[in-house]
Design an enzyme around this catalytic site. Sequence first.
Site, PDB file in Angstrom:
ATOM      1  N   CYS A 130       0.856  -1.185   0.000  1.00 15.89           N
ATOM      2  CA  CYS A 130       0.000   0.000   0.000  1.00 15.89           C
ATOM      3  C   CYS A 130       0.897   1.242   0.000  1.00 15.89           C
ATOM      4  O   CYS A 130       1.735   1.395  -0.891  1.00 15.89           O
ATOM      5  CB  CYS A 130      -0.937  -0.086   1.209  1.00 15.89           C
ATOM      6  SG  CYS A 130      -2.119   1.236   1.453  1.00 15.89           S
ATOM      7  N   ASP A 186      -7.972  -3.115  -8.551  1.00 14.60           N
ATOM      8  CA  ASP A 186      -7.570  -2.054  -7.638  1.00 14.60           C
ATOM      9  C   ASP A 186      -7.858  -0.696  -8.268  1.00 14.60           C
ATOM     10  O   ASP A 186      -7.117  -0.227  -9.144  1.00 14.60           O
ATOM     11  CB  ASP A 186      -6.080  -2.204  -7.324  1.00 14.60           C
ATOM     12  CG  ASP A 186      -5.600  -1.246  -6.243  1.00 14.60           C
ATOM     13  OD1 ASP A 186      -6.324  -0.286  -5.937  1.00 14.60           O
ATOM     14  OD2 ASP A 186      -4.499  -1.473  -5.710  1.00 14.60           O
ATOM     15  N   HIS A 217      -7.168  -4.028  -4.117  1.00 12.18           N
ATOM     16  CA  HIS A 217      -6.134  -3.418  -3.291  1.00 12.18           C
ATOM     17  C   HIS A 217      -6.073  -4.126  -1.939  1.00 12.18           C
ATOM     18  O   HIS A 217      -7.090  -4.451  -1.347  1.00 12.18           O
ATOM     19  CB  HIS A 217      -6.452  -1.933  -3.085  1.00 12.18           C
ATOM     20  CG  HIS A 217      -5.349  -1.169  -2.436  1.00 12.18           C
ATOM     21  ND1 HIS A 217      -4.253  -0.714  -3.126  1.00 12.18           N
ATOM     22  CD2 HIS A 217      -5.174  -0.774  -1.144  1.00 12.18           C
ATOM     23  CE1 HIS A 217      -3.449  -0.063  -2.308  1.00 12.18           C
ATOM     24  NE2 HIS A 217      -3.990  -0.083  -1.091  1.00 12.18           N
TER      25      HIS A 217
END
Length: 256
Positions: A130, A186, A217
């Site tokens: 991330c 994502d 994600h």
Amino acid sequence: MMPSKFEIRATSVAIQGDGLTIDAYLAQPQVDQALPAIIVFQEIFGVNDYIRDVTRRLACEGYVAIAPALYQRTAPGLELGYGAENIKIGRSYKDRTTAEQLLSDTRATLSYLRNLPEVQPEAIGCIGFCFGGHVAYLAATLADIRATASFYGAGIATMTAGGGAPTVQRTREIQGRIELFLGTQDASIPNEHVEIVEQELQAQNIDHCLHLYDADHGFFCDQRSSYNPAATQDAWQRVKRLFASTFTPDIEPARF
């Protein structure tokens, strides 16, 4: 956490940075020789239970692993879960970081590792998720980082922490191998951003590989609703091959 082939020890440590003491989580196998090391870069949620678990997983594979707290300046000790309010809080602290601070903290972590007798000083890589996936791409520009695994780092193609030219424009500085792990579902990393990064990696002749999964994600994190076990299993095998092929650890368990 997966069973380990080695006894491991995990503890909190302090890294001396540029006028800053950085909290970090260190996990290492108890063996009789120096090992390669991996820096683990957190998500927006801080060095939480998931990041500590990943750090221990790497130690189980025969690496000295360390997760520095990237919010040390603004939110020391921050640990968040994965609810909507926590996402808002985590993003607010992410938005207060700068690329130069993140690179400074990475250099401090590298120095800390190089001074550990348990670490091979020329054998250090990194992994991030991330926000940390973006930080890992940034850290890959440092000469001491020999291998990088970057998981779903949003914004690499379009921005950098604290403002300025997008991080992708630093691609030419990458000297080691980098592998990116991305989910095609994502929304934070659209296909056009992936293409920009891939084209720049190719243009700069960087040793790299992109791994795309039918996943969202955060697919690697088993504490998130987007967790995808199949994608995670495949990605973890590829991460292990990346680091093993770079550092070729060949160790025996310590005799206690």
